[in-house]
Design a protein around this motif. Sequence first.
Motif, PDB file in Angstrom:
ATOM      1  N   PHE A  73       0.828  -1.205   0.000  1.00 50.88           N
ATOM      2  CA  PHE A  73       0.000   0.000   0.000  1.00 50.88           C
ATOM      3  C   PHE A  73       0.863   1.257   0.000  1.00 50.88           C
ATOM      4  O   PHE A  73       0.515   2.261  -0.622  1.00 50.88           O
ATOM      5  N   LEU A  74       2.018   1.205   0.662  1.00 48.69           N
ATOM      6  CA  LEU A  74       2.966   2.310   0.587  1.00 48.69           C
ATOM      7  C   LEU A  74       3.484   2.474  -0.839  1.00 48.69           C
ATOM      8  O   LEU A  74       3.617   3.601  -1.340  1.00 48.69           O
ATOM      9  N   PHE A  75       3.785   1.366  -1.484  1.00 47.10           N
ATOM     10  CA  PHE A  75       4.244   1.411  -2.878  1.00 47.10           C
ATOM     11  C   PHE A  75       3.175   2.030  -3.765  1.00 47.10           C
ATOM     12  O   PHE A  75       3.463   2.886  -4.614  1.00 47.10           O
ATOM     13  N   VAL A  80       1.300   6.732  -6.982  1.00 41.53           N
ATOM     14  CA  VAL A  80       0.307   7.770  -7.257  1.00 41.53           C
ATOM     15  C   VAL A  80       0.901   9.163  -7.045  1.00 41.53           C
ATOM     16  O   VAL A  80       0.768  10.053  -7.902  1.00 41.53           O
ATOM     17  N   ASP A  81       1.580   9.359  -5.926  1.00 41.74           N
ATOM     18  CA  ASP A  81       2.045  10.693  -5.565  1.00 41.74           C
ATOM     19  C   ASP A  81       3.224  11.162  -6.402  1.00 41.74           C
ATOM     20  O   ASP A  81       3.490  12.371  -6.472  1.00 41.74           O
ATOM     21  N   THR A  82       3.951  10.240  -7.028  1.00 40.60           N
ATOM     22  CA  THR A  82       5.073  10.624  -7.895  1.00 40.60           C
ATOM     23  C   THR A  82       4.722  10.482  -9.372  1.00 40.60           C
ATOM     24  O   THR A  82       5.597  10.617 -10.228  1.00 40.60           O
ATOM     25  N   ASP A  83       3.437  10.214  -9.653  1.00 45.11           N
ATOM     26  CA  ASP A  83       2.990  10.008 -11.041  1.00 45.11           C
ATOM     27  C   ASP A  83       3.827   8.931 -11.735  1.00 45.11           C
ATOM     28  O   ASP A  83       4.202   9.065 -12.893  1.00 45.11           O
ATOM     29  N   GLY A  84       4.112   7.871 -11.003  1.00 46.71           N
ATOM     30  CA  GLY A  84       4.838   6.730 -11.548  1.00 46.71           C
ATOM     31  C   GLY A  84       6.342   6.811 -11.427  1.00 46.71           C
ATOM     32  O   GLY A  84       7.046   5.831 -11.709  1.00 46.71           O
ATOM     33  N   GLU A  85       6.868   7.959 -10.987  1.00 45.30           N
ATOM     34  CA  GLU A  85       8.320   8.113 -10.897  1.00 45.30           C
ATOM     35  C   GLU A  85       8.943   7.127  -9.917  1.00 45.30           C
ATOM     36  O   GLU A  85      10.116   6.761 -10.045  1.00 45.30           O
ATOM     37  N   ALA A  86       8.154   6.664  -8.957  1.00 45.86           N
ATOM     38  CA  ALA A  86       8.687   5.718  -7.969  1.00 45.86           C
ATOM     39  C   ALA A  86       9.221   4.452  -8.626  1.00 45.86           C
ATOM     40  O   ALA A  86      10.115   3.795  -8.080  1.00 45.86           O
ATOM     41  N   LEU A  87       8.698   4.100  -9.801  1.00 49.14           N
ATOM     42  CA  LEU A  87       9.196   2.912 -10.506  1.00 49.14           C
ATOM     43  C   LEU A  87      10.653   3.060 -10.899  1.00 49.14           C
ATOM     44  O   LEU A  87      11.358   2.061 -11.071  1.00 49.14           O
ATOM     45  N   GLY A  88      11.118   4.291 -11.048  1.00 48.81           N
ATOM     46  CA  GLY A  88      12.519   4.513 -11.355  1.00 48.81           C
ATOM     47  C   GLY A  88      13.392   4.700 -10.137  1.00 48.81           C
ATOM     48  O   GLY A  88      14.619   4.702 -10.237  1.00 48.81           O
ATOM     49  N   ARG A  89      12.760   4.841  -8.967  1.00 48.70           N
ATOM     50  CA  ARG A  89      13.511   5.104  -7.743  1.00 48.70           C
ATOM     51  C   ARG A  89      13.748   3.852  -6.909  1.00 48.70           C
ATOM     52  O   ARG A  89      14.591   3.856  -6.017  1.00 48.70           O
ATOM     53  N   VAL A  90      12.979   2.807  -7.176  1.00 43.43           N
ATOM     54  CA  VAL A  90      13.125   1.557  -6.435  1.00 43.43           C
ATOM     55  C   VAL A  90      13.048   0.401  -7.424  1.00 43.43           C
ATOM     56  O   VAL A  90      12.281   0.463  -8.393  1.00 43.43           O
ATOM     57  N   GLY A  91      13.853  -0.644  -7.235  1.00 42.23           N
ATOM     58  CA  GLY A  91      13.821  -1.786  -8.138  1.00 42.23           C
ATOM     59  C   GLY A  91      12.573  -2.629  -7.926  1.00 42.23           C
ATOM     60  O   GLY A  91      11.770  -2.377  -7.015  1.00 42.23           O
ATOM     61  N   ILE A  92      12.413  -3.633  -8.759  1.00 39.85           N
ATOM     62  CA  ILE A  92      11.258  -4.522  -8.623  1.00 39.85           C
ATOM     63  C   ILE A  92      11.655  -5.997  -8.743  1.00 39.85           C
ATOM     64  O   ILE A  92      10.837  -6.851  -9.030  1.00 39.85           O
ATOM     65  N   GLU A  93      12.932  -6.284  -8.476  1.00 39.61           N
ATOM     66  CA  GLU A  93      13.406  -7.659  -8.608  1.00 39.61           C
ATOM     67  C   GLU A  93      13.510  -8.340  -7.242  1.00 39.61           C
ATOM     68  O   GLU A  93      13.877  -7.711  -6.249  1.00 39.61           O
ATOM     69  N   PRO A  94      13.182  -9.645  -7.175  1.00 38.29           N
ATOM     70  CA  PRO A  94      13.345 -10.385  -5.915  1.00 38.29           C
ATOM     71  C   PRO A  94      14.822 -10.485  -5.540  1.00 38.29           C
ATOM     72  O   PRO A  94      15.694 -10.443  -6.410  1.00 38.29           O
ATOM     73  N   THR A  95      15.086 -10.627  -4.241  1.00 35.04           N
ATOM     74  CA  THR A  95      16.474 -10.614  -3.777  1.00 35.04           C
ATOM     75  C   THR A  95      16.986 -11.978  -3.358  1.00 35.04           C
ATOM     76  O   THR A  95      18.191 -12.224  -3.385  1.00 35.04           O
ATOM     77  N   GLY A  96      16.110 -12.870  -2.892  1.00 40.54           N
ATOM     78  CA  GLY A  96      16.576 -14.129  -2.329  1.00 40.54           C
ATOM     79  C   GLY A  96      17.238 -13.944  -0.978  1.00 40.54           C
ATOM     80  O   GLY A  96      17.898 -14.852  -0.479  1.00 40.54           O
ATOM     81  N   GLU A  97      17.065 -12.743  -0.384  1.00 45.22           N
ATOM     82  CA  GLU A  97      17.667 -12.462   0.911  1.00 45.22           C
ATOM     83  C   GLU A  97      16.603 -12.019   1.905  1.00 45.22           C
ATOM     84  O   GLU A  97      15.449 -11.793   1.548  1.00 45.22           O
ATOM     85  N   LEU A 126       8.674   9.027  -0.419  1.00 42.36           N
ATOM     86  CA  LEU A 126       8.216   9.530  -1.712  1.00 42.36           C
ATOM     87  C   LEU A 126       6.763   9.986  -1.709  1.00 42.36           C
ATOM     88  O   LEU A 126       6.326  10.646  -2.644  1.00 42.36           O
ATOM     89  N   VAL A 127       5.996   9.626  -0.667  1.00 42.89           N
ATOM     90  CA  VAL A 127       4.601  10.080  -0.638  1.00 42.89           C
ATOM     91  C   VAL A 127       4.565  11.576  -0.353  1.00 42.89           C
ATOM     92  O   VAL A 127       5.506  12.145   0.194  1.00 42.89           O
ATOM     93  N   ASP A 128       3.464  12.208  -0.725  1.00 44.76           N
ATOM     94  CA  ASP A 128       3.341  13.654  -0.585  1.00 44.76           C
ATOM     95  C   ASP A 128       3.439  14.093   0.870  1.00 44.76           C
ATOM     96  O   ASP A 128       2.915  13.424   1.770  1.00 44.76           O
ATOM     97  N   LEU A 181      18.095   8.587  -1.142  1.00 43.70           N
ATOM     98  CA  LEU A 181      17.117   9.109  -0.195  1.00 43.70           C
ATOM     99  C   LEU A 181      17.415  10.573   0.072  1.00 43.70           C
ATOM    100  O   LEU A 181      18.522  10.919   0.492  1.00 43.70           O
ATOM    101  N   SER A 182      16.414  11.432  -0.143  1.00 42.65           N
ATOM    102  CA  SER A 182      16.624  12.864   0.079  1.00 42.65           C
ATOM    103  C   SER A 182      16.253  13.292   1.494  1.00 42.65           C
ATOM    104  O   SER A 182      16.828  14.238   2.033  1.00 42.65           O
ATOM    105  N   ALA A 183      15.286  12.626   2.125  1.00 43.75           N
ATOM    106  CA  ALA A 183      14.932  12.933   3.516  1.00 43.75           C
ATOM    107  C   ALA A 183      16.068  12.515   4.438  1.00 43.75           C
ATOM    108  O   ALA A 183      16.919  11.700   4.074  1.00 43.75           O
TER     109      ALA A 183
END
Length: 309
Positions: A73-75, A80-97, A126-128, A181-183
């Motif tokens: 739900f955070l994702f 939504v709040d980054t208009d999809g930009e979050a897809l470029g800020r975090v990966g989407i691959e499993p880690t096995g860790e 990244l949320v507003d 991370l900017s915060a």
Amino acid sequence: MSPERVDPDDYDLDALRERFLPEREGERSTSIPQLADADPDLCAVALALPDGTVRASAAADVPYSIQSAVKPFLFALALVDTDGEALGRVGIEPTGEAFDAIKLESDTGRPPNPMVNAGAILTCALVDGDDPAARIRRIRAGLSAFAGRPLDIDDDVARSEHLLGDRNHALAHLMRAEGTLSATADDAVAVYASACAVLVDTATLAVMGATLALGGVNPVTGERVVPASVARDVVAVMATCGVYDGSGRWMRSVGVPAKSSVSGAIVLSAPGILGAAVISPPLDEQGTSVRGRLASEALAADLGLHVFG
């Protein structure tokens, strides 16, 4: 020959609960005192259907902190709040860790996916919101929309998560060092700690899972919470990464996109069909509820939910 499927409207959730109550394997999380003190006999299961019907077993109204089950739900809110930009800020691959592994992508400095702690800390940032308090308000409001009712934060749990989350602070500092991370690290962890401390019950969590499963529309309120494309992306990442280094085994045996948590909660999103949730605090070595896994396997088999079935 496949067994006959049961209609979700007729499924005996109390019988399912009773079947796995005798299971004694697993240990409660000791990451914070509130989780270590959780009732090991708490067990409940719930379904949320497309027509807004919510069916629940005994104990499905007992509240607990959502913990890592908040991550899908955070994702969604970050997308939504980054208009999809979050897809470029975090990966989407499993880690096995493990979920709290001190690791980022070597070539980008990004978290490997939004379902591990590093990814969730980043999506919280990244949320507003102009400051941590504003981001916490946005997260609470967004989660309440997924739930279809106002949700509260357990301040004691949030404080424990913040003060005792040494590995989360380490991950936040590492992302700061990488420029991801900017915060500030402390602000980012404080927001994530509050998100994990949101109080839900099993019936509510099933509605949240259904909202993702049904294309971003809450079946109880009829409200569109997120666009269908966001719900699709989130459920896809739940399928590959939602149970951490046990995600492959989960999708083979259960076959329903899900997110586990150290509170013992599991939220499931069967695309286009229903949402479900299970709670039972004793965990296996991957941090997944032992009874929750068994109940999810039975639920998926009985209702014919396996996406590859």
